[in-house]
Design a protein around this motif. Structure first.
Motif, PDB file in Angstrom:
ATOM      1  N   ALA A   1       1.095  -1.557   0.267  1.00  0.00           N
ATOM      2  CA  ALA A   1      -0.373   0.059  -0.344  1.00  0.00           C
ATOM      3  C   ALA A   1       0.699   1.444  -0.263  1.00  0.00           C
ATOM      4  O   ALA A   1       2.062   1.144   0.566  1.00  0.00           O
ATOM      5  CB  ALA A   1      -1.152  -0.117   1.243  1.00  0.00           C
ATOM      6  N   ASP A   2       0.460   2.385  -0.680  1.00  0.00           N
ATOM      7  CA  ASP A   2       1.178   3.743  -0.666  1.00  0.00           C
ATOM      8  C   ASP A   2       0.603   4.130   0.817  1.00  0.00           C
ATOM      9  O   ASP A   2      -0.125   4.225   1.255  1.00  0.00           O
ATOM     10  CB  ASP A   2       0.955   4.337  -1.330  1.00  0.00           C
ATOM     11  CG  ASP A   2       0.405   4.389  -2.604  1.00  0.00           C
ATOM     12  OD1 ASP A   2       1.806   3.521  -3.342  1.00  0.00           O
ATOM     13  OD2 ASP A   2      -0.479   4.422  -3.651  1.00  0.00           O
ATOM     14  N   VAL A   3       1.769   4.640   1.950  1.00  0.00           N
ATOM     15  CA  VAL A   3       1.909   4.652   2.939  1.00  0.00           C
ATOM     16  C   VAL A   3       3.095   5.689   3.507  1.00  0.00           C
ATOM     17  O   VAL A   3       3.708   5.174   2.903  1.00  0.00           O
ATOM     18  CB  VAL A   3       1.396   3.974   4.454  1.00  0.00           C
ATOM     19  CG1 VAL A   3       0.312   2.971   3.962  1.00  0.00           C
ATOM     20  CG2 VAL A   3       2.491   2.655   4.153  1.00  0.00           C
ATOM     21  N   ASP A   4       2.861   6.595   4.987  1.00  0.00           N
ATOM     22  CA  ASP A   4       4.081   7.140   5.073  1.00  0.00           C
ATOM     23  C   ASP A   4       5.016   6.116   6.686  1.00  0.00           C
ATOM     24  O   ASP A   4       3.828   5.709   7.461  1.00  0.00           O
ATOM     25  CB  ASP A   4       3.616   8.395   5.997  1.00  0.00           C
ATOM     26  CG  ASP A   4       4.714   8.912   6.604  1.00  0.00           C
ATOM     27  OD1 ASP A   4       5.541   8.533   7.889  1.00  0.00           O
ATOM     28  OD2 ASP A   4       5.321   9.621   6.024  1.00  0.00           O
ATOM     29  N   GLU A   5       5.695   4.918   6.172  1.00  0.00           N
ATOM     30  CA  GLU A   5       6.335   3.947   7.332  1.00  0.00           C
ATOM     31  C   GLU A   5       6.475   4.470   8.446  1.00  0.00           C
ATOM     32  O   GLU A   5       5.709   3.855   9.225  1.00  0.00           O
ATOM     33  CB  GLU A   5       7.687   3.397   5.907  1.00  0.00           C
ATOM     34  CG  GLU A   5       8.373   2.157   6.810  1.00  0.00           C
ATOM     35  CD  GLU A   5       9.663   2.399   6.395  1.00  0.00           C
ATOM     36  OE1 GLU A   5       9.953   0.928   7.038  1.00  0.00           O
ATOM     37  OE2 GLU A   5       9.821   2.945   5.375  1.00  0.00           O
TER      38      GLU A   5
END
Length: 458
Positions: A343-347
Protein backbone atom coordinates in the motif's frame (compact mmCIF):
# COMPACT_ATOMS: atom_id res chain seq x y z
CA UNK A 1 -25.22 64.23 5.37
CA UNK A 2 -26.02 61.13 7.33
CA UNK A 3 -26.11 58.03 5.16
CA UNK A 4 -29.56 56.49 4.87
CA UNK A 5 -30.11 53.05 6.30
CA UNK A 6 -30.77 50.10 4.04
CA UNK A 7 -34.38 49.94 5.25
CA UNK A 8 -34.93 53.60 4.34
CA UNK A 9 -33.28 53.23 0.96
CA UNK A 10 -35.25 50.10 0.11
CA UNK A 11 -38.46 51.83 1.23
CA UNK A 12 -37.74 54.87 -0.96
CA UNK A 13 -36.98 52.71 -3.98
CA UNK A 14 -40.02 50.56 -3.34
CA UNK A 15 -42.33 53.58 -3.07
CA UNK A 16 -40.69 55.30 -6.07
CA UNK A 17 -41.03 52.36 -8.41
CA UNK A 18 -44.56 51.57 -7.25
CA UNK A 19 -45.67 55.17 -7.86
CA UNK A 20 -43.79 55.22 -11.17
CA UNK A 21 -45.48 51.98 -12.25
CA UNK A 22 -48.94 53.22 -11.29
CA UNK A 23 -48.31 56.57 -12.99
CA UNK A 24 -47.18 54.88 -16.21
CA UNK A 25 -50.23 52.65 -16.17
CA UNK A 26 -52.51 55.64 -15.55
CA UNK A 27 -50.83 57.71 -18.29
CA UNK A 28 -51.16 54.80 -20.73
CA UNK A 29 -54.80 54.31 -19.85
CA UNK A 30 -55.47 58.05 -19.98
CA UNK A 31 -53.77 58.41 -23.36
CA UNK A 32 -55.66 55.44 -24.78
CA UNK A 33 -58.98 56.58 -23.35
CA UNK A 34 -58.28 60.15 -24.55
CA UNK A 35 -57.88 58.94 -28.11
CA UNK A 36 -61.02 56.83 -27.88
CA UNK A 37 -63.03 59.64 -26.31
CA UNK A 38 -61.86 62.12 -28.95
CA UNK A 39 -62.89 59.74 -31.71
CA UNK A 40 -66.26 59.25 -30.00
CA UNK A 41 -66.73 63.00 -29.66
CA UNK A 42 -65.97 63.48 -33.36
CA UNK A 43 -68.35 60.68 -34.25
CA UNK A 44 -71.12 62.10 -32.06
CA UNK A 45 -70.54 65.57 -33.55
CA UNK A 46 -70.82 64.41 -37.17
CA UNK A 47 -73.80 62.20 -36.27
CA UNK A 48 -75.60 65.15 -34.66
CA UNK A 49 -75.06 67.32 -37.75
CA UNK A 50 -76.06 64.49 -40.13
CA UNK A 51 -79.27 63.91 -38.15
CA UNK A 52 -80.09 67.63 -38.35
CA UNK A 53 -79.81 67.61 -42.15
CA UNK A 54 -83.13 65.76 -42.29
CA UNK A 55 -84.81 68.60 -40.41
CA UNK A 56 -83.48 71.40 -42.64
CA UNK A 57 -84.96 71.69 -46.19
CA UNK A 58 -85.16 74.21 -49.01
CA UNK A 59 -88.44 73.92 -50.88
CA UNK A 60 -89.87 76.29 -53.47
CA UNK A 61 -87.21 78.88 -52.73
CA UNK A 62 -87.81 79.01 -48.98
CA UNK A 63 -85.98 77.54 -45.93
CA UNK A 64 -88.00 75.15 -43.79
CA UNK A 65 -86.78 73.89 -40.39
CA UNK A 66 -88.72 71.16 -38.59
CA UNK A 67 -89.68 71.62 -35.00
CA UNK A 68 -87.92 68.29 -34.26
CA UNK A 69 -84.51 69.89 -34.75
CA UNK A 70 -82.51 69.62 -31.51
CA UNK A 71 -80.22 72.59 -31.01
CA UNK A 72 -78.42 71.00 -28.04
CA UNK A 73 -77.84 67.42 -27.08
CA UNK A 74 -75.16 65.72 -25.02
CA UNK A 75 -72.85 68.75 -25.00
CA UNK A 76 -73.19 69.36 -28.79
CA UNK A 77 -74.55 72.69 -30.05
CA UNK A 78 -76.32 72.55 -33.46
CA UNK A 79 -76.84 75.82 -35.34
CA UNK A 80 -78.29 76.70 -38.74
CA UNK A 81 -76.62 79.63 -40.56
CA UNK A 82 -77.43 81.70 -43.61
CA UNK A 83 -75.08 84.01 -45.42
CA UNK A 84 -73.11 86.59 -43.47
CA UNK A 85 -72.96 84.28 -40.43
CA UNK A 86 -76.60 84.92 -39.68
CA UNK A 87 -77.85 82.36 -37.16
CA UNK A 88 -81.28 81.09 -38.12
CA UNK A 89 -81.69 78.77 -35.16
CA UNK A 90 -79.53 77.56 -32.27
CA UNK A 91 -77.02 79.32 -30.06
CA UNK A 92 -73.28 79.39 -29.64
CA UNK A 93 -71.46 78.08 -26.55
CA UNK A 94 -70.88 80.86 -24.03
CA UNK A 95 -67.13 80.88 -24.56
CA UNK A 96 -67.20 81.64 -28.32
CA UNK A 97 -67.03 85.35 -29.12
CA UNK A 98 -65.38 85.33 -32.55
CA UNK A 99 -66.64 84.29 -35.96
CA UNK A 100 -65.49 80.91 -37.20
CA UNK A 101 -65.08 80.39 -40.96
CA UNK A 102 -67.06 77.58 -42.62
CA UNK A 103 -65.37 74.49 -44.05
CA UNK A 104 -67.75 71.81 -45.32
CA UNK A 105 -67.68 68.23 -44.05
CA UNK A 106 -64.46 68.45 -42.04
CA UNK A 107 -64.09 68.03 -38.30
CA UNK A 108 -61.52 70.48 -37.02
CA UNK A 109 -60.30 72.06 -33.80
CA UNK A 110 -60.58 75.80 -33.46
CA UNK A 111 -59.35 78.01 -30.66
CA UNK A 112 -61.59 80.76 -29.47
CA UNK A 113 -61.15 82.89 -26.41
CA UNK A 114 -58.29 80.60 -25.20
CA UNK A 115 -60.49 77.50 -25.39
CA UNK A 116 -60.59 74.73 -27.98
CA UNK A 117 -63.67 73.40 -29.73
CA UNK A 118 -64.47 70.73 -32.26
CA UNK A 119 -66.39 72.23 -35.22
CA UNK A 120 -68.13 70.38 -38.05
CA UNK A 121 -69.98 72.16 -40.88
CA UNK A 122 -72.28 70.86 -43.60
CA UNK A 123 -73.40 72.94 -46.58
CA UNK A 124 -76.90 72.77 -48.01
CA UNK A 125 -76.89 74.39 -51.43
CA UNK A 126 -79.84 75.10 -53.76
CA UNK A 127 -80.12 77.23 -56.88
CA UNK A 128 -83.34 78.79 -55.65
CA UNK A 129 -81.97 79.83 -52.28
CA UNK A 130 -78.82 81.15 -50.66
CA UNK A 131 -76.37 78.75 -49.07
CA UNK A 132 -77.39 77.26 -45.73
CA UNK A 133 -74.86 75.86 -43.22
CA UNK A 134 -75.51 73.40 -40.46
CA UNK A 135 -72.81 73.66 -37.81
CA UNK A 136 -72.05 71.39 -34.87
CA UNK A 137 -69.89 72.69 -32.03
CA UNK A 138 -68.67 70.90 -28.91
CA UNK A 139 -65.88 71.47 -26.42
CA UNK A 140 -62.54 69.81 -27.13
CA UNK A 141 -61.79 69.77 -23.40
CA UNK A 142 -62.31 66.19 -22.29
CA UNK A 143 -63.28 67.32 -18.81
CA UNK A 144 -66.14 69.28 -20.34
CA UNK A 145 -67.01 66.64 -22.90
CA UNK A 146 -66.90 63.59 -20.63
CA UNK A 147 -67.45 63.99 -16.86
CA UNK A 148 -65.91 60.53 -16.35
CA UNK A 149 -62.56 61.88 -17.53
CA UNK A 150 -62.72 64.75 -15.07
CA UNK A 151 -63.64 62.33 -12.31
CA UNK A 152 -60.73 60.06 -13.27
CA UNK A 153 -58.27 62.95 -13.23
CA UNK A 154 -59.56 64.16 -9.89
CA UNK A 155 -59.36 60.64 -8.47
CA UNK A 156 -55.78 60.24 -9.67
CA UNK A 157 -54.48 63.49 -8.22
CA UNK A 158 -56.26 62.86 -4.93
CA UNK A 159 -55.20 59.23 -4.67
CA UNK A 160 -51.56 59.76 -5.76
CA UNK A 161 -50.41 61.27 -2.40
CA UNK A 162 -52.33 58.55 -0.59
CA UNK A 163 -50.68 55.94 -2.79
CA UNK A 164 -47.23 57.37 -2.01
CA UNK A 165 -48.02 57.30 1.71
CA UNK A 166 -49.35 53.72 1.60
CA UNK A 167 -46.41 52.57 -0.53
CA UNK A 168 -43.89 54.17 1.85
CA UNK A 169 -45.53 52.84 5.01
CA UNK A 170 -46.11 49.39 3.52
CA UNK A 171 -42.61 49.23 2.06
CA UNK A 172 -41.04 50.29 5.35
CA UNK A 173 -43.08 47.71 7.27
CA UNK A 174 -42.20 44.90 4.85
CA UNK A 175 -38.53 45.92 4.79
CA UNK A 176 -38.36 46.25 8.56
CA UNK A 177 -39.96 42.83 8.96
CA UNK A 178 -37.57 41.33 6.41
CA UNK A 179 -34.51 42.88 8.11
CA UNK A 180 -35.62 42.02 11.64
CA UNK A 181 -33.51 38.81 11.60
CA UNK A 182 -30.48 40.92 10.63
CA UNK A 183 -31.01 43.03 13.76
CA UNK A 184 -31.26 39.84 15.80
CA UNK A 185 -27.99 38.59 14.29
CA UNK A 186 -26.33 41.94 15.05
CA UNK A 187 -27.58 41.97 18.66
CA UNK A 188 -26.31 38.43 19.23
CA UNK A 189 -22.90 39.33 17.77
CA UNK A 190 -22.72 42.42 20.03
CA UNK A 191 -23.66 40.36 23.11
CA UNK A 192 -21.00 37.78 22.28
CA UNK A 193 -18.42 40.53 21.79
CA UNK A 194 -19.31 42.25 25.08
CA UNK A 195 -19.65 39.13 27.21
CA UNK A 196 -17.11 36.87 25.42
CA UNK A 197 -19.74 34.14 25.77
CA UNK A 198 -19.59 31.84 22.76
CA UNK A 199 -22.49 29.75 24.07
CA UNK A 200 -25.03 32.31 22.81
CA UNK A 201 -26.89 31.49 19.61
CA UNK A 202 -29.20 33.34 17.26
CA UNK A 203 -31.83 30.56 17.06
CA UNK A 204 -33.80 32.43 14.41
CA UNK A 205 -37.47 31.46 14.38
CA UNK A 206 -39.38 31.37 11.09
CA UNK A 207 -42.81 31.85 12.67
CA UNK A 208 -44.27 29.25 10.31
CA UNK A 209 -42.92 31.08 7.27
CA UNK A 210 -40.65 29.71 4.57
CA UNK A 211 -37.00 29.47 5.54
CA UNK A 212 -35.43 32.23 3.46
CA UNK A 213 -31.83 33.27 2.80
CA UNK A 214 -31.53 35.21 6.05
CA UNK A 215 -32.69 32.16 8.02
CA UNK A 216 -29.99 30.06 6.36
CA UNK A 217 -27.46 32.83 7.08
CA UNK A 218 -28.42 32.78 10.79
CA UNK A 219 -28.24 28.98 10.84
CA UNK A 220 -24.77 29.18 9.28
CA UNK A 221 -23.71 31.65 11.98
CA UNK A 222 -25.01 29.27 14.66
CA UNK A 223 -23.06 26.37 13.18
CA UNK A 224 -19.96 28.55 12.98
CA UNK A 225 -20.42 29.55 16.64
CA UNK A 226 -20.77 25.86 17.53
CA UNK A 227 -17.45 25.12 15.88
CA UNK A 228 -15.78 28.17 17.43
CA UNK A 229 -17.04 27.26 20.89
CA UNK A 230 -15.90 23.66 20.49
CA UNK A 231 -12.53 24.84 19.18
CA UNK A 232 -12.00 27.26 22.06
CA UNK A 233 -13.08 24.67 24.61
CA UNK A 234 -10.81 22.08 23.02
CA UNK A 235 -7.96 24.59 22.97
CA UNK A 236 -8.54 25.43 26.63
CA UNK A 237 -8.72 21.77 27.58
CA UNK A 238 -5.67 21.03 25.47
CA UNK A 239 -3.67 23.76 27.23
CA UNK A 240 -4.76 22.55 30.65
CA UNK A 241 -3.96 18.94 29.87
CA UNK A 242 -0.61 19.76 28.27
CA UNK A 243 0.33 21.89 31.28
CA UNK A 244 -0.69 19.08 33.62
CA UNK A 245 1.29 16.48 31.69
CA UNK A 246 4.42 18.65 31.57
CA UNK A 247 4.16 19.79 35.17
CA UNK A 248 4.87 16.36 36.67
CA UNK A 249 8.17 15.59 34.89
CA UNK A 250 9.35 19.17 35.40
CA UNK A 251 8.55 18.93 39.10
CA UNK A 252 10.46 15.63 39.33
CA UNK A 253 13.50 17.09 37.57
CA UNK A 254 13.50 20.18 39.78
CA UNK A 255 13.07 18.12 42.94
CA UNK A 256 15.94 15.83 41.98
CA UNK A 257 18.23 18.72 41.21
CA UNK A 258 17.36 20.70 44.37
CA UNK A 259 17.72 17.67 46.61
CA UNK A 260 21.16 16.67 45.44
CA UNK A 261 22.47 20.24 45.22
CA UNK A 262 21.83 20.73 48.96
CA UNK A 263 23.86 17.77 50.14
CA UNK A 264 27.00 15.88 49.41
CA UNK A 265 26.08 12.98 47.18
CA UNK A 266 27.96 9.93 46.10
CA UNK A 267 28.57 9.16 42.42
CA UNK A 268 26.03 6.33 42.67
CA UNK A 269 23.34 8.71 43.92
CA UNK A 270 24.20 11.24 41.23
CA UNK A 271 23.99 8.51 38.61
CA UNK A 272 20.59 7.43 39.95
CA UNK A 273 19.34 11.01 39.97
CA UNK A 274 20.55 11.63 36.44
CA UNK A 275 18.78 8.46 35.32
CA UNK A 276 15.51 9.77 36.78
CA UNK A 277 16.07 13.16 35.14
CA UNK A 278 16.84 11.48 31.82
CA UNK A 279 13.68 9.36 31.98
CA UNK A 280 11.55 12.42 32.73
CA UNK A 281 13.29 14.39 29.99
CA UNK A 282 12.59 11.63 27.49
CA UNK A 283 8.97 11.62 28.57
CA UNK A 284 8.78 15.38 28.07
CA UNK A 285 10.53 15.12 24.70
CA UNK A 286 8.12 12.42 23.51
CA UNK A 287 5.16 14.46 24.70
CA UNK A 288 6.41 17.63 23.01
CA UNK A 289 7.09 15.74 19.77
CA UNK A 290 3.57 14.37 19.77
CA UNK A 291 2.15 17.81 20.52
CA UNK A 292 4.13 19.32 17.66
CA UNK A 293 2.94 16.61 15.30
CA UNK A 294 -0.69 17.18 16.29
CA UNK A 295 -0.23 20.96 16.05
CA UNK A 296 1.11 20.60 12.49
CA UNK A 297 -1.81 18.31 11.72
CA UNK A 298 -4.26 20.94 13.01
CA UNK A 299 -2.63 23.60 10.84
CA UNK A 300 -2.50 21.28 7.86
CA UNK A 301 1.28 21.64 7.57
CA UNK A 302 2.24 18.07 8.47
CA UNK A 303 3.84 16.47 5.43
CA UNK A 304 3.53 12.75 4.75
CA UNK A 305 6.08 10.80 2.73
CA UNK A 306 3.99 8.22 0.85
CA UNK A 307 5.77 5.26 -0.65
CA UNK A 308 4.80 1.81 -1.88
CA UNK A 309 5.84 -0.60 0.86
CA UNK A 310 5.08 -4.07 2.15
CA UNK A 311 2.70 -3.27 5.02
CA UNK A 312 2.59 -6.94 6.05
CA UNK A 313 6.28 -6.91 6.93
CA UNK A 314 5.97 -3.67 8.91
CA UNK A 315 3.02 -5.05 10.86
CA UNK A 316 4.92 -8.26 11.71
CA UNK A 317 7.96 -6.25 12.81
CA UNK A 318 5.94 -3.99 15.14
CA UNK A 319 4.05 -6.96 16.59
CA UNK A 320 7.34 -8.72 17.35
CA UNK A 321 8.78 -5.60 18.99
CA UNK A 322 5.70 -5.27 21.20
CA UNK A 323 5.93 -8.86 22.41
CA UNK A 324 8.60 -7.91 24.96
CA UNK A 325 6.28 -5.36 26.52
CA UNK A 326 3.37 -7.83 26.41
CA UNK A 327 5.37 -10.57 28.14
CA UNK A 328 5.75 -8.36 31.24
CA UNK A 329 2.01 -8.76 31.77
CA UNK A 330 1.82 -12.32 30.54
CA UNK A 331 -0.04 -11.31 27.39
CA UNK A 332 0.37 -13.30 24.16
CA UNK A 333 0.22 -11.55 20.77
CA UNK A 334 -1.26 -13.65 17.94
CA UNK A 335 -0.53 -12.52 14.40
CA UNK A 336 -3.15 -13.07 11.69
CA UNK A 337 -1.37 -11.19 8.93
CA UNK A 338 -1.86 -11.82 5.22
CA UNK A 339 1.64 -11.85 3.67
CA UNK A 340 2.91 -9.48 0.98
CA UNK A 341 0.24 -6.78 1.14
CA UNK A 342 1.40 -3.52 -0.43
CA UNK A 343 0.00 0.00 0.00
CA UNK A 344 1.00 3.66 -0.38
CA UNK A 345 1.70 4.81 3.20
CA UNK A 346 4.03 6.95 5.27
CA UNK A 347 6.22 4.23 6.78
CA UNK A 348 7.02 6.05 10.04
CA UNK A 349 3.40 6.98 10.72
CA UNK A 350 2.17 3.51 9.75
CA UNK A 351 4.54 2.01 12.31
CA UNK A 352 3.37 4.56 14.90
CA UNK A 353 -0.23 3.54 14.14
CA UNK A 354 0.46 -0.11 15.04
CA UNK A 355 2.65 0.76 18.04
CA UNK A 356 -0.05 2.96 19.56
CA UNK A 357 -2.88 0.46 18.97
CA UNK A 358 -0.95 -2.59 20.25
CA UNK A 359 0.58 -0.79 23.27
CA UNK A 360 -2.87 0.55 24.17
CA UNK A 361 -4.26 -3.01 24.13
CA UNK A 362 -1.33 -4.26 26.24
CA UNK A 363 -1.88 -1.47 28.78
CA UNK A 364 -5.59 -2.20 29.21
CA UNK A 365 -5.42 -5.93 28.44
CA UNK A 366 -6.03 -8.75 30.90
CA UNK A 367 -3.11 -10.24 32.82
CA UNK A 368 -2.27 -13.49 31.07
CA UNK A 369 -4.64 -12.63 28.24
CA UNK A 370 -4.08 -12.37 24.51
CA UNK A 371 -4.10 -9.85 21.68
CA UNK A 372 -4.91 -10.57 18.05
CA UNK A 373 -3.21 -8.45 15.39
CA UNK A 374 -5.09 -8.82 12.09
CA UNK A 375 -4.13 -7.51 8.65
CA UNK A 376 -6.00 -8.40 5.49
CA UNK A 377 -7.06 -6.77 2.23
CA UNK A 378 -10.20 -6.16 0.24
CA UNK A 379 -10.25 -5.24 -3.42
CA UNK A 380 -8.94 -1.69 -2.91
CA UNK A 381 -8.26 -1.29 0.82
CA UNK A 382 -6.04 -2.54 3.59
CA UNK A 383 -7.94 -3.56 6.73
CA UNK A 384 -6.27 -3.85 10.13
CA UNK A 385 -7.55 -4.91 13.55
CA UNK A 386 -6.24 -5.09 17.10
CA UNK A 387 -8.47 -7.22 19.34
CA UNK A 388 -7.88 -7.73 23.08
CA UNK A 389 -9.68 -9.45 25.95
CA UNK A 390 -9.02 -6.69 28.50
CA UNK A 391 -11.13 -4.46 30.72
CA UNK A 392 -13.06 -2.96 27.82
CA UNK A 393 -14.52 0.55 27.50
CA UNK A 394 -17.86 1.74 28.82
CA UNK A 395 -20.40 3.03 26.25
CA UNK A 396 -20.28 6.58 27.64
CA UNK A 397 -16.47 6.68 27.46
CA UNK A 398 -16.17 5.13 23.99
CA UNK A 399 -16.76 8.40 22.02
CA UNK A 400 -14.13 10.20 24.12
CA UNK A 401 -11.22 7.85 23.55
CA UNK A 402 -10.10 9.85 20.49
CA UNK A 403 -9.86 13.08 22.54
CA UNK A 404 -6.40 14.30 23.40
CA UNK A 405 -5.14 13.44 26.90
CA UNK A 406 -8.22 11.33 27.60
CA UNK A 407 -7.54 8.08 29.46
CA UNK A 408 -10.26 5.53 30.12
CA UNK A 409 -8.65 4.30 33.33
CA UNK A 410 -5.74 6.50 34.50
CA UNK A 411 -5.00 4.06 37.34
CA UNK A 412 -3.87 1.51 34.72
CA UNK A 413 -1.29 3.94 33.36
CA UNK A 414 2.37 3.35 34.27
CA UNK A 415 3.14 7.06 34.04
CA UNK A 416 4.60 6.85 30.54
CA UNK A 417 1.27 7.45 28.82
CA UNK A 418 0.22 10.97 27.87
CA UNK A 419 -3.23 10.15 26.59
CA UNK A 420 -2.28 11.20 23.06
CA UNK A 421 -1.87 7.74 21.54
CA UNK A 422 -5.36 7.27 20.12
CA UNK A 423 -5.51 10.92 19.04
CA UNK A 424 -2.41 10.24 16.98
CA UNK A 425 -3.99 7.08 15.59
CA UNK A 426 -7.11 9.00 14.56
CA UNK A 427 -5.04 11.63 12.78
CA UNK A 428 -2.76 9.08 11.04
CA UNK A 429 -5.81 7.23 9.67
CA UNK A 430 -7.37 10.51 8.52
CA UNK A 431 -4.10 11.58 6.85
CA UNK A 432 -4.19 8.31 4.89
CA UNK A 433 -7.82 8.93 3.80
CA UNK A 434 -8.98 6.01 5.91
CA UNK A 435 -11.43 5.43 8.72
CA UNK A 436 -11.29 3.75 12.12
CA UNK A 437 -13.87 2.43 14.56
CA UNK A 438 -13.78 1.04 18.07
CA UNK A 439 -16.07 -1.64 19.55
CA UNK A 440 -15.93 -2.66 23.16
CA UNK A 441 -17.78 -4.59 25.84
CA UNK A 442 -16.81 -3.75 29.45
CA UNK A 443 -15.10 -6.73 31.09
CA UNK A 444 -14.81 -8.59 27.79
CA UNK A 445 -12.42 -6.63 25.61
CA UNK A 446 -12.07 -4.10 22.80
CA UNK A 447 -11.62 -4.21 19.05
CA UNK A 448 -10.09 -1.43 16.94
CA UNK A 449 -10.67 -1.70 13.19
CA UNK A 450 -9.20 0.60 10.53
CA UNK A 451 -9.07 0.64 6.75
CA UNK A 452 -6.95 2.67 4.36
CA UNK A 453 -6.80 2.70 0.55
CA UNK A 454 -4.04 0.77 -1.13
CA UNK A 455 -3.47 3.61 -3.55
CA UNK A 456 -2.74 7.05 -2.01
CA UNK A 457 -4.35 8.75 -5.03
CA UNK A 458 -7.73 7.16 -4.41
Amino acid sequence: MKKLSIKTRVTIWYAFFLVLLVSLIFISLFYTSDRLIQENIKGDLTAAVDDSIQDVKIENGSLEIDDDLLNYRDGIYVLVYRENNFIVTGSLPAGITEEIPFISDQVRIVENNEREYYVYDHLISDDTFADVWIRGITSADLADSDPAVALMLKFFFISLPLLILVAAVGGYYITKRAFRPVSQITETAVHIQESSDLSQRIHLETGGQTKDEIYHLAATFDRMLDRLENSFEAEKQFSNDASHELRTPIAVIMAQCEYYLKRDTSPEEIHSSLSVILDQSRKMSALINQLLTLARADRGTAKLDFERINVSDITCMVALEQEALAEKRGITIHQEITPDLYADVDETLFMRLWINLISNSIKYGKEGGSIRVVLRASESRIIGQVIDDGIGISPEALPKIWDRFYQVNPSRSDGSSSGLGLSMVKWIISAHNGDITADSVPGTGSRFTFSIPKDANV
